[in-house]
Write an enzyme that holds these catalytic residues in place. Structure first.
Site, PDB file in Angstrom:
ATOM      1  N   ASP A 124      29.396 -32.410  51.148  1.00  0.00           N
ATOM      2  CA  ASP A 124      27.878 -31.879  51.784  1.00  0.00           C
ATOM      3  C   ASP A 124      28.414 -31.299  53.146  1.00  0.00           C
ATOM      4  O   ASP A 124      29.145 -31.915  53.974  1.00  0.00           O
ATOM      5  CB  ASP A 124      27.238 -33.291  52.295  1.00  0.00           C
ATOM      6  N   ARG A 126      26.161 -29.772  54.990  1.00  0.00           N
ATOM      7  CA  ARG A 126      25.010 -29.281  55.783  1.00  0.00           C
ATOM      8  C   ARG A 126      25.142 -29.944  57.240  1.00  0.00           C
ATOM      9  O   ARG A 126      25.768 -30.851  57.291  1.00  0.00           O
ATOM     10  CB  ARG A 126      23.801 -30.032  55.246  1.00  0.00           C
TER      11      ARG A 126
HETATM   12  N1  LIG Z   1      24.971 -29.377  43.910  1.00  0.00           N
HETATM   13  C1  LIG Z   1      23.881 -29.767  43.669  1.00  0.00           C
HETATM   14  N2  LIG Z   1      22.870 -29.819  44.613  1.00  0.00           N
HETATM   15  C2  LIG Z   1      21.980 -29.960  44.306  1.00  0.00           C
HETATM   16  C3  LIG Z   1      21.198 -30.466  43.129  1.00  0.00           C
HETATM   17  N3  LIG Z   1      19.907 -30.870  43.287  1.00  0.00           N
HETATM   18  C4  LIG Z   1      19.613 -30.784  44.679  1.00  0.00           C
HETATM   19  N4  LIG Z   1      20.629 -30.064  45.183  1.00  0.00           N
HETATM   20  C5  LIG Z   1      20.768 -29.981  46.545  1.00  0.00           C
HETATM   21  O1  LIG Z   1      20.845 -30.935  47.340  1.00  0.00           O
HETATM   22  C6  LIG Z   1      20.228 -30.762  48.535  1.00  0.00           C
HETATM   23  C7  LIG Z   1      19.320 -31.843  48.757  1.00  0.00           C
HETATM   24  O2  LIG Z   1      20.128 -32.998  49.207  1.00  0.00           O
HETATM   25  P1  LIG Z   1      19.893 -34.532  48.550  1.00  0.00           P
HETATM   26  O3  LIG Z   1      21.106 -35.120  48.661  1.00  0.00           O
HETATM   27  O4  LIG Z   1      19.119 -34.543  46.997  1.00  0.00           O
HETATM   28  O5  LIG Z   1      19.002 -35.268  49.505  1.00  0.00           O
HETATM   29  P2  LIG Z   1      19.111 -35.162  50.923  1.00  0.00           P
HETATM   30  O6  LIG Z   1      18.272 -34.006  51.589  1.00  0.00           O
HETATM   31  O7  LIG Z   1      20.414 -35.297  51.450  1.00  0.00           O
HETATM   32  O8  LIG Z   1      18.388 -36.663  51.353  1.00  0.00           O
HETATM   33  P3  LIG Z   1      17.028 -36.964  51.507  1.00  0.00           P
HETATM   34  O9  LIG Z   1      16.568 -36.851  53.058  1.00  0.00           O
HETATM   35  O10 LIG Z   1      16.958 -38.597  51.396  1.00  0.00           O
HETATM   36  O11 LIG Z   1      16.115 -36.553  50.596  1.00  0.00           O
HETATM   37  C8  LIG Z   1      19.639 -29.554  48.609  1.00  0.00           C
HETATM   38  O12 LIG Z   1      20.504 -28.508  49.351  1.00  0.00           O
HETATM   39  C9  LIG Z   1      19.612 -29.004  47.242  1.00  0.00           C
HETATM   40  O13 LIG Z   1      19.572 -27.568  46.962  1.00  0.00           O
HETATM   41  C10 LIG Z   1      21.865 -30.467  42.097  1.00  0.00           C
HETATM   42  O14 LIG Z   1      21.976 -31.057  41.050  1.00  0.00           O
HETATM   43  N5  LIG Z   1      23.521 -30.016  42.440  1.00  0.00           N
END
Ligand SMILES: Nc1nc2c(ncn2[C@@H]2O[C@H](COP(=O)(O)OP(=O)(O)OP(=O)(O)O)[C@@H](O)[C@H]2O)c(=O)[nH]1
Length: 354
Positions: A124, A126
């Site tokens: 991650d 971000r």
């Molecule tokens: N690599 C990958 N990234 C994904 C996939 N599906 C969604 N994403 C990315 O994952 C990110 C979202 O992260 P998540 O871990 O699903 O959720 P989060 O935002 O960290 O957590 P919440 O706040 O609980 O929703 C976004 O950047 C999406 O583009 C996938 O299948 N593979």
């Protein structure tokens, strides 16, 4: 980044009217329920990362679009809250690498963490400085963070924003079940999955905006029956209490399922059909079959309930519901289980024919 607080427009959505503010940056959007300057000192807050696949094209294999919608719903219920939407595909690596990762998941049977590992990517990448900037500009130093991701909370905390967590309810379906479990097991998320994945426990549903609310007759899924579109199953069911087309149409045109129910109740003594008690279950079954046949995403949801008992959990109804203590007949739950069995049977037949 600085919000132009006087440059906003209304964002009318099915969930409610939000405001969208000008951030000056294409890759960051900010929306609020109500006036952003009046969200209070500890607002509902979400920082959301983009996911074009689910949010724009309706992909079912993650929960990103669901999480955004859930957060908006919570804010609509409270009448207040704000969302910072960041263009951050693939946990910050961008769309190109995300496609590579998802391809590895599809072709090599990897989970999302293994796919990133195989590509040599940090799990991650971000960070959320824009979210911090918005909160600082508004003078907010405490939020109720709508997220299941502790890393988001940690980032805000280290930048002087206190957080308390608000979990969102995941919408589990066959396409995303593995992804959600991997998020919890390997990426540190805290999605409340257990209560939904325990295969033995009954599924309680009632309110259409709560988990499994799609099974409610009030859920906003139109059905096409008898040559007409009915806004919800409830509209169709209530209208069938009358044999004359005029009263049926009056019920069909009600603005909400609750209004349809109330109107039918008020009219049925005088104009209702006398054989209603004998035909109502058949009519309900017909409406439910149409609902799940005409909305494949709902059929998937129904199938994802496996063999769990479906219970309309309400003390207000001892015939369709369970009376709230299990003493009711739960006929709606029973009919939904019948539809589930019918769909399962059909898919066995279809597979046999292929
Ligand atoms: N690599 C990958 N990234 C994904 C996939 N599906 C969604 N994403 C990315 O994952 C990110 C979202 O992260 P998540 O871990 O699903 O959720 P989060 O935002 O960290 O957590 P919440 O706040 O609980 O929703 C976004 O950047 C999406 O583009 C996938 O299948 N593979």
């Amino acid at each position: 980044m600085k919000l132009a607080l006087d440059n906003w427009c209304t964002l009318p959505t099915p969930i409610g009217d939000f405001r969208m503010y000008d951030t000056g940056l294409e890759e960051v959007s900010v929306i609020s329920m109500g006036d952003i300057q009046a969200v209070g000192s500890k607002p509902l807050f979400r920082v959301h990362s983009s996911c074009k696949a689910s949010e724009v094209f309706g992909a079912l294999d993650c929960d990103c679009a669901d999480q955004l919608r859930e957060a908006m719903k919570l804010m609509a219920i409270e009448g207040s809250g704000l969302i910072v939407y960041q263009h951050q595909e693939g946990r910050g690596h961008g769309l190109s690498l995300k496609i590579k990762a998802v391809k590895a998941m599809e072709h090599d049977g990897l989970d999302t963490a293994e796919a990133f590992e195989k590509l040599g990517l940090e799990q991650d990448k971000r960070s959320y400085p824009e979210a911090v900037a918005v909160l600082q500009q508004l003078g907010i130093n405490e939020v109720r963070l709508v997220s299941n991701n502790p890393r988001k909370a940690a980032f805000l905390n280290t930048h002087g924003i206190q957080t308390s967590g608000v979990n969102t309810h995941p919408n589990i379906r066959p396409e995303n079940a593995n992804y959600l479990q991997t998020k919890n097991a390997k990426l540190g998320h805290q999605l409340p999955l257990d209560d939904q994945l325990q295969s033995e426990s009954p599924i309680h549903f009632y309110h259409s905006d709560q988990p499994w609310g799609e099974f409610s007759n009030f859920s906003k899924h139109a059905v096409f029956l008898n040559g007409k579109i009915w806004p919800t199953v409830e509209h169709y069911y209530q209208a069938q209490k009358f044999s004359d087309p005029m009263h049926q149409e009056q019920i069909r045109c009600c603005l909400t399922p609750m209004k349809a129910k109330t109107a039918a109740y008020e009219l049925s003594d005088q104009y209702g059909r006398t054989d209603w008690v004998n035909v109502r279950e058949q009519i309900m079954l017909q409406a439910l079959e149409a609902k799940f046949e005409q909305h494949p995403d709902l059929a998937n949801k129904l199938m994802s309930s496996g063999d769990r008992q479906l219970v309309e959990f309400t003390e207000k109804d001892d015939f369709w519901g369970d009376s709230g203590d299990g003493s009711g007949q739960n006929r709606l739950g029973q009919l939904l289980m019948q539809v589930r069995a019918e769909i399962r049977q059909q898919s066995i037949h279809t597979k046999a024919l292929v």
